[in-house]
Structures are given as C-alpha cells and as structure tokens.
Design a protein around this motif. Structure first.
Motif, PDB file in Angstrom:
ATOM      1  N   SER A  41      16.931   8.243  28.443  1.00  0.00           N
ATOM      2  CA  SER A  41      18.007   7.426  29.226  1.00  0.00           C
ATOM      3  C   SER A  41      18.720   8.549  29.854  1.00  0.00           C
ATOM      4  O   SER A  41      18.456   9.683  29.501  1.00  0.00           O
ATOM      5  N   PHE A  42      19.726   8.286  30.660  1.00  0.00           N
ATOM      6  CA  PHE A  42      20.233   9.455  31.494  1.00  0.00           C
ATOM      7  C   PHE A  42      21.234  10.276  30.370  1.00  0.00           C
ATOM      8  O   PHE A  42      21.745  11.561  30.589  1.00  0.00           O
ATOM      9  N   ASP A  43      21.286   9.659  29.333  1.00  0.00           N
ATOM     10  CA  ASP A  43      22.306  10.176  28.060  1.00  0.00           C
ATOM     11  C   ASP A  43      21.386  11.263  27.404  1.00  0.00           C
ATOM     12  O   ASP A  43      21.739  12.108  26.768  1.00  0.00           O
ATOM     13  N   ASP A  44      20.124  11.133  27.414  1.00  0.00           N
ATOM     14  CA  ASP A  44      19.185  12.377  26.634  1.00  0.00           C
ATOM     15  C   ASP A  44      18.073  13.004  27.443  1.00  0.00           C
ATOM     16  O   ASP A  44      16.976  13.167  26.956  1.00  0.00           O
ATOM     17  N   ASP A  45      18.244  12.784  28.926  1.00  0.00           N
ATOM     18  CA  ASP A  45      17.247  13.238  29.750  1.00  0.00           C
ATOM     19  C   ASP A  45      17.436  14.816  29.875  1.00  0.00           C
ATOM     20  O   ASP A  45      17.837  15.254  30.923  1.00  0.00           O
ATOM     21  N   ARG A  46      17.106  15.798  29.105  1.00  0.00           N
ATOM     22  CA  ARG A  46      17.220  16.929  29.217  1.00  0.00           C
ATOM     23  C   ARG A  46      16.493  17.689  30.513  1.00  0.00           C
ATOM     24  O   ARG A  46      16.915  18.719  30.945  1.00  0.00           O
ATOM     25  N   SER A  47      15.306  17.062  30.460  1.00  0.00           N
ATOM     26  CA  SER A  47      14.484  17.776  31.616  1.00  0.00           C
ATOM     27  C   SER A  47      14.975  17.411  33.067  1.00  0.00           C
ATOM     28  O   SER A  47      15.238  18.406  33.804  1.00  0.00           O
ATOM     29  N   GLY A  48      15.494  16.131  33.132  1.00  0.00           N
ATOM     30  CA  GLY A  48      16.172  16.081  34.340  1.00  0.00           C
ATOM     31  C   GLY A  48      17.487  16.585  34.679  1.00  0.00           C
ATOM     32  O   GLY A  48      17.782  17.328  35.720  1.00  0.00           O
ATOM     33  N   ASP A  49      18.347  16.773  33.531  1.00  0.00           N
ATOM     34  CA  ASP A  49      19.614  17.399  33.676  1.00  0.00           C
ATOM     35  C   ASP A  49      19.220  19.024  34.029  1.00  0.00           C
ATOM     36  O   ASP A  49      19.983  19.495  34.686  1.00  0.00           O
ATOM     37  N   THR A  50      18.211  19.383  33.321  1.00  0.00           N
ATOM     38  CA  THR A  50      17.876  20.982  33.713  1.00  0.00           C
ATOM     39  C   THR A  50      17.368  21.283  35.291  1.00  0.00           C
ATOM     40  O   THR A  50      17.980  22.084  35.815  1.00  0.00           O
ATOM     41  N   LEU A  51      16.752  20.037  35.844  1.00  0.00           N
ATOM     42  CA  LEU A  51      16.222  20.325  37.312  1.00  0.00           C
ATOM     43  C   LEU A  51      17.801  20.067  38.077  1.00  0.00           C
ATOM     44  O   LEU A  51      17.986  20.638  39.078  1.00  0.00           O
ATOM     45  N   VAL A  52      18.433  18.926  37.688  1.00  0.00           N
ATOM     46  CA  VAL A  52      19.639  18.590  38.422  1.00  0.00           C
ATOM     47  C   VAL A  52      20.713  20.089  38.364  1.00  0.00           C
ATOM     48  O   VAL A  52      21.092  20.321  39.525  1.00  0.00           O
ATOM     49  N   ALA A  53      20.723  20.699  37.444  1.00  0.00           N
ATOM     50  CA  ALA A  53      21.723  21.603  37.282  1.00  0.00           C
ATOM     51  C   ALA A  53      21.098  22.831  38.152  1.00  0.00           C
ATOM     52  O   ALA A  53      21.889  23.519  38.869  1.00  0.00           O
ATOM     53  N   ARG A  54      19.816  23.107  38.181  1.00  0.00           N
ATOM     54  CA  ARG A  54      19.421  24.189  38.801  1.00  0.00           C
ATOM     55  C   ARG A  54      19.197  23.903  40.460  1.00  0.00           C
ATOM     56  O   ARG A  54      19.473  24.731  41.234  1.00  0.00           O
ATOM     57  N   ILE A  55      19.008  22.767  40.769  1.00  0.00           N
ATOM     58  CA  ILE A  55      19.293  22.261  42.212  1.00  0.00           C
ATOM     59  C   ILE A  55      20.582  22.575  42.726  1.00  0.00           C
ATOM     60  O   ILE A  55      20.779  23.327  43.742  1.00  0.00           O
ATOM     61  N   ALA A  56      21.637  22.161  41.960  1.00  0.00           N
ATOM     62  CA  ALA A  56      23.075  22.481  42.339  1.00  0.00           C
ATOM     63  C   ALA A  56      23.229  23.776  42.317  1.00  0.00           C
ATOM     64  O   ALA A  56      23.877  24.448  43.198  1.00  0.00           O
ATOM     65  N   ALA A  57      22.739  24.674  41.384  1.00  0.00           N
ATOM     66  CA  ALA A  57      23.038  26.056  41.333  1.00  0.00           C
ATOM     67  C   ALA A  57      22.592  26.800  42.451  1.00  0.00           C
ATOM     68  O   ALA A  57      23.172  27.901  42.871  1.00  0.00           O
ATOM     69  N   ALA A  58      21.531  26.402  43.107  1.00  0.00           N
ATOM     70  CA  ALA A  58      20.755  27.045  44.063  1.00  0.00           C
ATOM     71  C   ALA A  58      21.457  26.562  45.502  1.00  0.00           C
ATOM     72  O   ALA A  58      21.176  27.271  46.439  1.00  0.00           O
ATOM     73  N   GLY A  59      22.417  25.550  45.248  1.00  0.00           N
ATOM     74  CA  GLY A  59      22.934  25.187  46.603  1.00  0.00           C
ATOM     75  C   GLY A  59      22.463  24.159  47.337  1.00  0.00           C
ATOM     76  O   GLY A  59      22.725  23.859  48.450  1.00  0.00           O
ATOM     77  N   HIS A  60      21.267  23.370  46.751  1.00  0.00           N
ATOM     78  CA  HIS A  60      20.662  22.301  47.207  1.00  0.00           C
ATOM     79  C   HIS A  60      21.477  21.005  46.951  1.00  0.00           C
ATOM     80  O   HIS A  60      22.557  21.080  46.203  1.00  0.00           O
ATOM     81  N   VAL A  61      21.189  19.845  47.641  1.00  0.00           N
ATOM     82  CA  VAL A  61      21.633  18.542  47.432  1.00  0.00           C
ATOM     83  C   VAL A  61      20.968  17.573  46.646  1.00  0.00           C
ATOM     84  O   VAL A  61      19.674  17.304  46.670  1.00  0.00           O
ATOM     85  N   LEU A  62      21.426  17.083  45.466  1.00  0.00           N
ATOM     86  CA  LEU A  62      20.925  15.967  44.762  1.00  0.00           C
ATOM     87  C   LEU A  62      20.908  14.825  45.461  1.00  0.00           C
ATOM     88  O   LEU A  62      21.802  14.171  45.623  1.00  0.00           O
ATOM     89  N   ALA A  63      19.703  14.349  46.001  1.00  0.00           N
ATOM     90  CA  ALA A  63      19.679  13.255  47.068  1.00  0.00           C
ATOM     91  C   ALA A  63      19.703  11.894  46.305  1.00  0.00           C
ATOM     92  O   ALA A  63      19.946  10.875  46.702  1.00  0.00           O
TER      93      ALA A  63
END
Length: 180
Positions: free
Chosen positions: A25-47
């Motif tokens: 679930s979104f509460d324990d999706d560590r892989s998704g969270d990893t990607l979301v954090a890296r996308i934001a840190a790089a300056g991209h937009v989470l669509a």
C-alpha cells in the motif's frame, strides 16, 4: 565525452510511478517512495502514482492510460520483474510497447552485477516506448530502484547529458503518427 553540459538548461520531465504488488500500500511502498524521492530531488515532476496488483491486464491498462495522458512523459514501474508465476510486469509492458529499448535491460544487468553479482541474472528489467511515452520496468526492491534511477534513468532523463539522452528525442518518438 560523457557528462552534463552545463551550458544547456535542465528540462523537467513528467514521470508517473507504478508499483506492482499484491501486498503493498502507499504506507509501505518503499520502492515507490525511493523513486518518488529521486524524481523530486532531480527536479522532475511526479505526474501520477498508483499501485496495481500483479495482474497482466490491470498493469497494461494502467500503462496504456498513462501513455494516452499528455501530462505523462515517462512511466517507471517497480515490481513484478522476477521469475515467479505472479511476475507479469514485463509481459504487460511488452503488451504496450511499440518499440522495446533492448539495451535498457542489458545495462541494468551490468549495473546490478556490480552490486549483487550473478544474482542480477534473475531480473528482467526492461524499457520501451509507446505513444511517445517512455516506459521502464524495474525490480521491486528499493536497491534496484536506486540503481536503475541513479545509474541509468537520472542521466538519460537529463536533457543536459552528453553525448545523448532520452529527452532530446521526445519530439521524434511519435513522428510516424504525423506522417501522411
């Protein structure tokens, strides 16, 4: 020479993240969270972000929906790339691809070999293009998501990366549709 051309302007890309799992679930999706954090840190937009079950039709439907959305440039999925019976993400991706980026899986394996040795042979990471959208399937571990992003996707989704990158050919991905 490979690297970032500082004379060029960074262009943010709109990226959707899809986690494929029967249990997350979104509460324990560590892989998704990893990607979301890296996308934001790089300056991209989470669509967009979603979680779907390990079901080939459901995965392919979500991918097709995002490919049809002009607010999504890239889709990165995590999970379902292994060898078990429930691992159907690769098949779903290939149901959607117009063209496969064969070298993506090869390069991912090379990157993985440096981290996990011959265990890298168990991954079926893949990439492709459909409807002018890039799609990439990464394994479901946070480490694999870090490696795939840091070593391959971050540079290739940066317009400034030389000698070439995925962003600079966006306008030509669907040129065959404009020819009459």
């Amino acid at each position: 020479m490979t690297g970032i051309d500082e004379d060029k302007q960074f262009l943010p890309v709109r990226i959707a993240v899809l986690t494929v799992s029967d249990t997350r679930s979104f509460d324990d999706d560590r892989s998704g969270d990893t990607l979301v954090a890296r996308i934001a840190a790089a300056g991209h937009v989470l669509a967009a972000r979603a979680i779907v079950q390990d079901d080939r039709a459901m995965i392919a439907d979500r991918l097709r929906g995002w490919c049809a959305d002009d607010q999504v440039d890239v889709i990165i999925s995590t999970g379902g790339t292994g060898l078990t019976g429930r691992d159907v993400t690769v098949e779903a991706h290939r149901d959607v691809y117009e063209k496969e980026i064969e070298a993506f899986g090869t390069v991912f394996t090379i990157v993985s070999m440096k981290k996990i040795g011959t265990s890298a042979v168990q991954s079926r990471a893949c990439g492709g293009v459909a409807q002018g959208t890039y799609l990439f399937a990464l394994p479901g571990s946070p480490g694999a998501c870090k490696d795939g992003w840091d070593e391959i996707l971050a540079p290739q989704l940066d317009y400034r990366h030389r000698p070439c990158n995925f962003v600079e050919i966006f306008p030509r991905l669907d040129e065959h549709l404009r020819r009459k």
